[in-house]
Design a protein around this motif. Structure first.
Motif, PDB file in Angstrom:
ATOM      1  N   UNK A   1       0.849  -1.051   0.144  1.00 56.68           N
ATOM      2  CA  UNK A   1       0.259   0.163   0.093  1.00 56.68           C
ATOM      3  C   UNK A   1       0.842   1.220   0.628  1.00 56.68           C
ATOM      4  N   UNK A   2       2.035   1.154   0.824  1.00 64.81           N
ATOM      5  CA  UNK A   2       2.885   2.149   0.588  1.00 64.81           C
ATOM      6  C   UNK A   2       3.491   2.711  -0.265  1.00 64.81           C
ATOM      7  N   UNK A   3       4.163   1.696  -1.267  1.00 67.81           N
ATOM      8  CA  UNK A   3       4.802   1.674  -2.871  1.00 67.81           C
ATOM      9  C   UNK A   3       3.416   2.387  -2.981  1.00 67.81           C
ATOM     10  N   UNK A   4       1.891   1.631  -3.480  1.00 69.39           N
ATOM     11  CA  UNK A   4       0.995   2.182  -4.084  1.00 69.39           C
ATOM     12  C   UNK A   4       0.975   4.131  -4.209  1.00 69.39           C
ATOM     13  N   UNK A   5       1.063   4.516  -3.513  1.00 68.98           N
ATOM     14  CA  UNK A   5       1.178   5.666  -3.227  1.00 68.98           C
ATOM     15  C   UNK A   5       2.398   6.999  -3.457  1.00 68.98           C
ATOM     16  N   UNK A   6       3.376   6.088  -3.513  1.00 71.86           N
ATOM     17  CA  UNK A   6       4.105   6.996  -3.877  1.00 71.86           C
ATOM     18  C   UNK A   6       4.589   7.743  -5.124  1.00 71.86           C
ATOM     19  N   UNK A   7       4.854   9.227  -4.753  1.00 70.86           N
ATOM     20  CA  UNK A   7       4.097  10.031  -5.908  1.00 70.86           C
ATOM     21  C   UNK A   7       5.464  11.538  -5.395  1.00 70.86           C
ATOM     22  N   UNK A   8       6.282  11.440  -6.779  1.00 76.85           N
ATOM     23  CA  UNK A   8       7.463  13.043  -6.075  1.00 76.85           C
ATOM     24  C   UNK A   8       6.983  14.307  -5.325  1.00 76.85           C
ATOM     25  N   UNK A   9       5.512  14.420  -6.784  1.00 75.97           N
ATOM     26  CA  UNK A   9       4.612  15.653  -5.401  1.00 75.97           C
ATOM     27  C   UNK A   9       4.495  16.003  -4.667  1.00 75.97           C
ATOM     28  N   UNK A  10       4.339  15.080  -3.773  1.00 72.15           N
ATOM     29  CA  UNK A  10       3.041  14.322  -2.940  1.00 72.15           C
ATOM     30  C   UNK A  10       4.524  14.524  -0.899  1.00 72.15           C
ATOM     31  N   UNK A  11       4.506  15.410  -0.581  1.00 72.30           N
ATOM     32  CA  UNK A  11       4.703  15.959   0.542  1.00 72.30           C
ATOM     33  C   UNK A  11       5.352  14.694   2.164  1.00 72.30           C
ATOM     34  N   UNK A  12       3.252  15.160   1.685  1.00 71.32           N
ATOM     35  CA  UNK A  12       2.578  13.673   3.032  1.00 71.32           C
ATOM     36  C   UNK A  12       2.342  12.423   2.432  1.00 71.32           C
ATOM     37  N   UNK A  13       2.399  11.836   2.953  1.00 75.53           N
ATOM     38  CA  UNK A  13       1.796  10.143   3.047  1.00 75.53           C
ATOM     39  C   UNK A  13       1.132   9.665   4.714  1.00 75.53           C
ATOM     40  N   UNK A  14      -0.377   9.458   4.428  1.00 78.82           N
ATOM     41  CA  UNK A  14      -0.463   9.139   5.762  1.00 78.82           C
ATOM     42  C   UNK A  14      -0.954   7.755   5.605  1.00 78.82           C
ATOM     43  N   UNK A  15      -0.956   7.221   6.307  1.00 76.79           N
ATOM     44  CA  UNK A  15      -1.057   5.676   6.533  1.00 76.79           C
ATOM     45  C   UNK A  15      -1.817   5.054   7.749  1.00 76.79           C
ATOM     46  N   UNK A  16      -2.857   4.626   6.969  1.00 77.73           N
ATOM     47  CA  UNK A  16      -3.588   4.121   7.862  1.00 77.73           C
ATOM     48  C   UNK A  16      -3.519   2.329   8.723  1.00 77.73           C
ATOM     49  N   UNK A  17      -3.318   1.393   9.779  1.00 78.00           N
ATOM     50  CA  UNK A  17      -3.219   0.205   9.922  1.00 78.00           C
ATOM     51  C   UNK A  17      -4.434   0.294  10.313  1.00 78.00           C
ATOM     52  N   UNK A  18      -5.747  -0.677  10.309  1.00 79.53           N
ATOM     53  CA  UNK A  18      -6.445  -1.566  11.851  1.00 79.53           C
ATOM     54  C   UNK A  18      -6.004  -2.772  11.720  1.00 79.53           C
TER      55      UNK A  18
END
Length: 152
Positions: free
Chosen positions: A32-49
């Protein structure tokens, strides 16, 4: 040089929904983390239930998730709504179904945005709406012999 919000990286990306899935197999935070990789993103929020060992003051012995056939489509609908309301660069969400044990991953969602506050807001909206609107049901069996169904 004056900074403006006119840069394309400050806006929602084209086709930002990268991964939507309901699975019977174990989930991967790394995927999931790899799927949201984007050079323009300064923030990635990840939630794991995760599956916890208690609920409502009772010990949980077993837990299973089941879903309606429309669950994945509903997840995509919710993802698209989050994208429409936030400057999302990339988004991913996966939910597990079947029998799970304490500690297993039940849901993993992530959102990448130009800035951290936007990523937190979008991720919170995504997980909250998934929990409330997607037809996925949780069947809990408690150590005292009782059971309970919980779901959208």
């Amino acid at each position: 040089m004056a900074l403006t919000n006119d840069h394309p990286g400050e806006r929602t990306a084209e086709n930002p929904v990268k991964l939507i899935a309901v699975r019977e197999t174990p989930l991967s935070v790394d995927e999931v983390f790899r799927a949201v990789g984007d050079a323009a993103a300064g923030g990635i929020a990840l939630f794991v239930g995760t599956v916890r060992n208690h609920d409502g003051g009772a010990d949980v012995d077993a837990l299973g998730y089941s879903c309606h056939p429309s669950a994945e489509a509903e997840m995509r609908r919710i993802a698209e709504k989050v994208v429409a309301d936030h400057p999302v660069r990339a988004l991913a969400a996966v939910h597990r179904v079947g029998d799970l044990r304490v500690g297993d991953l039940a849901v993993v969602v992530a959102v990448a945005c130009p800035h951290r506050a936007e990523a937190f807001d979008a991720c919170r909206k995504l997980i909250d709406d998934l929990k409330h609107e997607v037809p996925i049901w949780k069947h809990q069996q408690f150590s005292d012999g009782t059971e309970e169904w919980v779901g959208a």
